[in-house]
Motif scaffolding. Structure first.
Motif, PDB file in Angstrom:
ATOM      1  N   LYS A 127       0.837  -1.199   0.000  1.00 22.48           N
ATOM      2  CA  LYS A 127       0.000   0.000   0.000  1.00 22.48           C
ATOM      3  C   LYS A 127       0.870   1.246   0.000  1.00 22.48           C
ATOM      4  O   LYS A 127       1.953   1.255   0.579  1.00 22.48           O
TER       5      LYS A 127
ATOM      6  N   ALA B 169     -19.127   4.501   6.178  1.00 18.20           N
ATOM      7  CA  ALA B 169     -18.118   3.630   6.779  1.00 18.20           C
ATOM      8  C   ALA B 169     -18.575   3.154   8.163  1.00 18.20           C
ATOM      9  O   ALA B 169     -18.473   1.962   8.480  1.00 18.20           O
TER      10      ALA B 169
ATOM     11  N   GLU C  76     -21.143   0.469   8.045  1.00 19.88           N
ATOM     12  CA  GLU C  76     -20.637  -0.832   7.582  1.00 19.88           C
ATOM     13  C   GLU C  76     -19.487  -1.338   8.447  1.00 19.88           C
ATOM     14  O   GLU C  76     -18.804  -2.305   8.074  1.00 19.88           O
TER      15      GLU C  76
ATOM     16  N   ARG D 228     -16.542  -0.077   9.022  1.00 20.13           N
ATOM     17  CA  ARG D 228     -15.246   0.072   8.386  1.00 20.13           C
ATOM     18  C   ARG D 228     -14.651   1.410   8.819  1.00 20.13           C
ATOM     19  O   ARG D 228     -15.363   2.315   9.215  1.00 20.13           O
TER      20      ARG D 228
ATOM     21  N   GLY E 214     -10.722   2.514   4.901  1.00 21.54           N
ATOM     22  CA  GLY E 214     -11.181   1.227   4.379  1.00 21.54           C
ATOM     23  C   GLY E 214     -12.384   1.379   3.467  1.00 21.54           C
ATOM     24  O   GLY E 214     -12.503   0.699   2.446  1.00 21.54           O
ATOM     25  N   GLN E 215     -13.270   2.285   3.811  1.00 25.16           N
ATOM     26  CA  GLN E 215     -14.464   2.525   2.996  1.00 25.16           C
ATOM     27  C   GLN E 215     -14.081   3.109   1.635  1.00 25.16           C
ATOM     28  O   GLN E 215     -14.593   2.689   0.608  1.00 25.16           O
TER      29      GLN E 215
ATOM     30  N   GLU F 261     -11.184   2.779   0.112  1.00 25.53           N
ATOM     31  CA  GLU F 261     -10.533   1.704  -0.649  1.00 25.53           C
ATOM     32  C   GLU F 261     -11.577   0.769  -1.248  1.00 25.53           C
ATOM     33  O   GLU F 261     -11.486   0.383  -2.413  1.00 25.53           O
ATOM     34  N   TRP F 262     -12.573   0.399  -0.458  1.00 25.08           N
ATOM     35  CA  TRP F 262     -13.625  -0.493  -0.930  1.00 25.08           C
ATOM     36  C   TRP F 262     -14.398   0.137  -2.096  1.00 25.08           C
ATOM     37  O   TRP F 262     -14.683  -0.521  -3.096  1.00 25.08           O
ATOM     38  N   MET F 263     -14.723   1.429  -1.949  1.00 24.09           N
ATOM     39  CA  MET F 263     -15.457   2.144  -3.002  1.00 24.09           C
ATOM     40  C   MET F 263     -14.645   2.202  -4.296  1.00 24.09           C
ATOM     41  O   MET F 263     -15.180   1.953  -5.390  1.00 24.09           O
TER      42      MET F 263
ATOM     43  N   HIS G 174     -12.176   0.213  -5.235  1.00 28.98           N
ATOM     44  CA  HIS G 174     -12.053  -1.146  -5.769  1.00 28.98           C
ATOM     45  C   HIS G 174     -13.323  -1.549  -6.512  1.00 28.98           C
ATOM     46  O   HIS G 174     -13.269  -2.084  -7.626  1.00 28.98           O
ATOM     47  N   LYS G 175     -14.479  -1.278  -5.900  1.00 27.49           N
ATOM     48  CA  LYS G 175     -15.769  -1.622  -6.515  1.00 27.49           C
ATOM     49  C   LYS G 175     -15.949  -0.902  -7.857  1.00 27.49           C
ATOM     50  O   LYS G 175     -16.342  -1.513  -8.851  1.00 27.49           O
TER      51      LYS G 175
ATOM     52  N   LYS H 106     -13.519  -2.267 -10.520  1.00 26.98           N
ATOM     53  CA  LYS H 106     -13.950  -3.586 -10.961  1.00 26.98           C
ATOM     54  C   LYS H 106     -15.150  -3.476 -11.916  1.00 26.98           C
ATOM     55  O   LYS H 106     -15.174  -4.119 -12.970  1.00 26.98           O
TER      56      LYS H 106
END
Length: 60
Positions: free
Chosen positions: A4, A23, A26, A28, A32-33, A35-37, A39-40, A43
């Motif tokens: 990272k 966050a 959920e 998080r 982290g939130q 990063e998740w957003m 990544h989603k 993708k």
């Protein structure tokens, strides 16, 4: 796990509040939130290589 890299992010105050709330909902961290957003979205836009693609490239 991928290495990272830290970087500064400027974000609108209202947007940050919304991300922080999401966050917390959920369980998080805000980081982290985000990063998740990201990544989603990557993708869904097919801009992120899958793990299978990475393994195939590395094994050739």
């Amino acid at each position: 796990m991928a290495k990272k890299k830290a970087f500064a992010l400027r974000i609108d105050e209202e947007m940050l509040k919304a991300v922080e709330k999401w966050a917390a909902d959920e369980f998080r961290s805000t980081n982290g939130q985000i990063e998740w957003m990201l990544h989603k979205c990557l993708k869904e836009a097919k801009r992120l290589k899958s793990k299978e693609d990475n393994n195939t490239t590395n094994n050739e």
